[in-house]
Structure formats: structure tokens, C-alpha cells
Design an enzyme around this catalytic site. Structure first.
Site, mmCIF file in Angstrom:
data_model
loop_
_atom_site.group_PDB
_atom_site.id
_atom_site.type_symbol
_atom_site.label_atom_id
_atom_site.label_comp_id
_atom_site.label_asym_id
_atom_site.label_seq_id
_atom_site.Cartn_x
_atom_site.Cartn_y
_atom_site.Cartn_z
ATOM 1 N N HIS A 144 11.987 38.456 -2.529
ATOM 2 C CA HIS A 144 13.141 38.652 -1.658
ATOM 3 C C HIS A 144 14.209 37.588 -1.914
ATOM 4 O O HIS A 144 14.363 36.635 -1.139
ATOM 5 C CB HIS A 144 12.703 38.634 -0.190
ATOM 6 C CG HIS A 144 12.108 39.921 0.265
ATOM 7 N ND1 HIS A 144 11.232 40.036 1.322
ATOM 8 C CD2 HIS A 144 12.264 41.186 -0.216
ATOM 9 C CE1 HIS A 144 10.886 41.295 1.477
ATOM 10 N NE2 HIS A 144 11.501 42.006 0.557
ATOM 11 N N CYS B 135 -0.820 31.795 4.307
ATOM 12 C CA CYS B 135 -0.836 30.995 3.083
ATOM 13 C C CYS B 135 -0.645 29.508 3.386
ATOM 14 O O CYS B 135 0.166 29.131 4.240
ATOM 15 C CB CYS B 135 0.272 31.497 2.159
ATOM 16 S SG CYS B 135 0.469 30.536 0.655
ATOM 17 N N HIS C 206 7.916 45.142 6.585
ATOM 18 C CA HIS C 206 7.738 44.293 5.406
ATOM 19 C C HIS C 206 6.756 44.936 4.430
ATOM 20 O O HIS C 206 5.710 45.446 4.827
ATOM 21 C CB HIS C 206 7.212 42.921 5.826
ATOM 22 C CG HIS C 206 7.404 41.865 4.783
ATOM 23 N ND1 HIS C 206 6.615 41.796 3.654
ATOM 24 C CD2 HIS C 206 8.296 40.839 4.688
ATOM 25 C CE1 HIS C 206 7.003 40.770 2.918
ATOM 26 N NE2 HIS C 206 8.027 40.179 3.512
ATOM 27 N N HIS D 232 4.708 40.932 -3.320
ATOM 28 C CA HIS D 232 4.238 41.288 -1.985
ATOM 29 C C HIS D 232 3.083 42.282 -2.017
ATOM 30 O O HIS D 232 2.463 42.548 -0.992
ATOM 31 C CB HIS D 232 5.376 41.904 -1.169
ATOM 32 C CG HIS D 232 6.548 40.996 -0.993
ATOM 33 N ND1 HIS D 232 7.738 41.173 -1.667
ATOM 34 C CD2 HIS D 232 6.713 39.882 -0.238
ATOM 35 C CE1 HIS D 232 8.584 40.213 -1.318
ATOM 36 N NE2 HIS D 232 7.985 39.417 -0.466
ATOM 37 N N GLU E 234 4.688 43.661 2.299
ATOM 38 C CA GLU E 234 3.353 43.059 2.294
ATOM 39 C C GLU E 234 2.505 43.634 3.416
ATOM 40 O O GLU E 234 1.313 43.932 3.234
ATOM 41 C CB GLU E 234 3.439 41.540 2.457
ATOM 42 C CG GLU E 234 2.067 40.881 2.474
ATOM 43 C CD GLU E 234 2.059 39.460 3.000
ATOM 44 O OE1 GLU E 234 1.066 39.077 3.647
ATOM 45 O OE2 GLU E 234 3.040 38.726 2.753
ATOM 46 N N THR F 64 0.871 36.876 5.375
ATOM 47 C CA THR F 64 0.647 35.540 4.800
ATOM 48 C C THR F 64 1.760 34.548 5.108
ATOM 49 O O THR F 64 1.537 33.339 5.029
ATOM 50 C CB THR F 64 0.480 35.623 3.277
ATOM 51 O OG1 THR F 64 1.668 36.180 2.693
ATOM 52 C CG2 THR F 64 -0.725 36.478 2.893
ATOM 53 N N CYS G 161 7.088 29.006 -4.308
ATOM 54 C CA CYS G 161 5.669 28.776 -4.091
ATOM 55 C C CYS G 161 4.905 29.251 -5.328
ATOM 56 O O CYS G 161 5.475 29.831 -6.256
ATOM 57 C CB CYS G 161 5.179 29.523 -2.854
ATOM 58 S SG CYS G 161 5.256 31.327 -3.024
ATOM 59 N N SER H 16 10.885 31.832 -2.027
ATOM 60 C CA SER H 16 11.443 32.678 -3.080
ATOM 61 C C SER H 16 12.839 32.212 -3.506
ATOM 62 O O SER H 16 13.597 32.977 -4.105
ATOM 63 C CB SER H 16 11.505 34.140 -2.600
ATOM 64 O OG SER H 16 12.211 34.236 -1.374
#
Length: 282
Positions: free
Chosen positions: A42, A194, A125, A75, A127, A165, A12, A266
Site C-alpha cells: 500500500h 507482527c 483490507h 498481503h 489481508e 497482523t 518491514c 510500506s
């Protein structure tokens, strides 16, 4: 066998930007050590590549020596750690995904008057840890609609509902609609999922309905990749999540006529191409 690749499979915008920044830094570091606070993305194969180039992953801020470069992972990090690092003799390169940064700032803006953050995300996580650090006055973190439903919301209190996201947009929308049905609740909903995540999930759902089997390529520790596999399975299509072509049991796929392939945000293109090549040779 017919093999169909999703249009949006692979990196992305946020991942691409983060790795471009790291590549640029590696090329001009002139011997100065480069650290990343946690994995930049990741994907084990990407991390192995940068480790071979001398990039060091630090798990804690205190593991980063003064006088070095420090890259902030895609992140993001917590607001407190970022402030701590700013006081150090460290050259900071921020590779936080712009979508994640936007989510952090939205949460900070909408909780500054004491509103409580309700965050849909994975507790462990990185993020998510960063996002909740921007809530001014407390938060509730939940990973399912059931957890949210069991949380006692106070009618004379203000809330802000947001999501990691890379979370499932359909599930988040369903929870939003459920809360919106109670006119006594004061809740502001933030659009923090996102667009790239939404598009990948939509394509995974559409493609999985057109094929007999789905292959999802990407890190086993990648939340957005795991959710792509879940979307396909929830659609009733057999699915296999693999990191590399070595994880794919080709004999298992012998009797399938149409196989769909997608990949997490990713996942490097060469890993996708290796899976495609193996399938197309069948």
C-alpha cells in the site's frame, strides 16, 4: 528545530522481501508479462514505479491471462483464489509476507474442528479477506472492542481470537484480557500481530511523548501507517500523516521546537529522507 527519526521507520521485512522478489522477476522476465493480483503493497509511489516498468495490477483473477507471471501480493490472497490460480497456466510467484502466511496457517490449524474465528481487523483490507478464508467454520469480524462486546458468545462453543497482523497490539491485548476474565468461555488466542508492527507502534508512542509534533510518512491507504498516526494522536501529540513531502505544510511547523518523524512499513526510504531534509532546512 530538532528533528528526530524513529529507528524502525520504513520498510518491514515482509515488504522488503516482496519487493525484492518482484525486482528479481522484473530483471529476468524476458518479455513475459508480469501481473500482481492487487497492489503488492500500500504505497502509491512504489506502485507508480512498477507500473512504469510494465508491471500490471489485476483486480480479479480472471483479468490475468494464461502464460503470464502472477505475483501474489504481500498481503496475501484468499485460499479459494489461490487454489483457483493453481489450476491455471500461470507462473505463480508468492510474495505473501511470511508473518501473514503464518497467521493464515495458524487460523486454519486452530479452526479445523469447527471453532469460530473472532478476527480483529478491517473488513475491506485484502489481508483480512485472506485470513478469514482460512477459517474452517465461520467467523466474526470486528473493528472495535465495542463490536466484540456486543457479539453474543455461546458458552458451549469454542472460539479462536486473532488479529490482522498490523492491528494495534495494546487494544488487542485489552480485548483479550476482557475475554479471559470470563472462565465460562472456551477461547484460544493466537499471536498474529507482527513484531515489526508492535515495535513501530511502541516507538511512535515513545517518540511522540518526547516531541512537540509528529510527522508520519506513508500511503494514505496503508492501515499500519494510519495506526502510527493514531498512536501519536492518542498520546496527545499533534500529528500529520503525509504521503510525500509535498503534503507537508512547513509553515504549520514553524513554532515547534522538536519534531518526530516515523513511517509505515510500506514507505520507501527516499520519501522519508525527503521529509527529513525539508524539516532539517527549517
Amino acid at each position: 528545530m530538532e528533528v528526530i527519526l524513529a529507528e524502525t521507520a520504513g520498510f518491514c521485512m515482509g515488504v522488503d522481501l516482496a519487493l525484492t522478489k518482484l525486482d528479481s522477476l522484473v530483471a529476468r522476465a524476458n518479455g513475459r508479462p508480469i501481473y500482481i493480483l492487487g497492489p503488492i503493497i500500500h504505497n502509491p509511489q512504489v506502485l507508480k514505479k512498477y507500473a512504469e516498468l510494465g508491471v500490471i495490477i489485476a483486480e480479479k483473477p480472471e483479468e490475468v491471462p494464461d502464460g503470464t507471471y502472477l505475483v501474489i501480493r504481500a498481503h496475501g490472497i484468499t485460499r479459494q483464489v489461490e487454489a483457483e490460480l493453481a489450476e491455471r497456466d500461470i507462473i505463480i510467484k508468492d510474495a505473501t509476507c511470511p508473518r501473514v502466511k503464518k497467521a493464515q496457517l495458524l487460523i486454519a490449524r486452530h479452526t479445523r474442528k469447527g471453532e469460530e474465528l473472532l478476527l480483529y481487523g478491517e473488513a475491506d483490507h485484502p489481508e483480512v479477506k485472506g485470513l478469514v478464508s482460512y477459517a474452517e467454520d465461520g467467523h466474526f469480524l470486528f473493528e472495535s472492542a465495542e463490536e466484540l462486546a456486543s457479539y453474543p458468545l455461546v458458552k458451549d462453543k469454542s472460539y479462536v481470537l486473532a488479529a490482522q497482523t498490523t492491528q494495534d497490539r495494546a487494544l488487542f491485548d485489552a480485548m483479550t484480557q476482557e475475554l479471559a476474565g470470563d472462565p465460562t468461555l472456551d477461547i484460544v488466542v493466537l499471536n498474529t500481530i507482527c513484531d515489526a508492527t508492535k515495535l513501530r507502534q511502541r516507538e511512535a508512542k515513545s517518540l511522540s511523548s518526547e516531541v512537540d509534533f509528529m510527522v508520519v510518512v506513508g500511503g494514505f491507504n496503508s492501515g499500519n501507517t494510519r495506526r502510527l498516526a493514531q498512536v501519536a494522536m492518542d498520546n496527545g501529540t499533534p500529528c500529520k500523516h503525509v504521503e510525500t513531502v509535498a503534503d507537508l505544510d512547513l509553515d504549520e511547523l514553524t513554532f515547534y521546537e522538536r519534531v518526530g518523524v516515523t513511517a509505515g512499513a510500506s514507505t520507501p526510504r527516499h520519501l522519508i529522507d525527503e521529509v527529513l531534509s525539508a524539516l532539517e532546512k527549517m
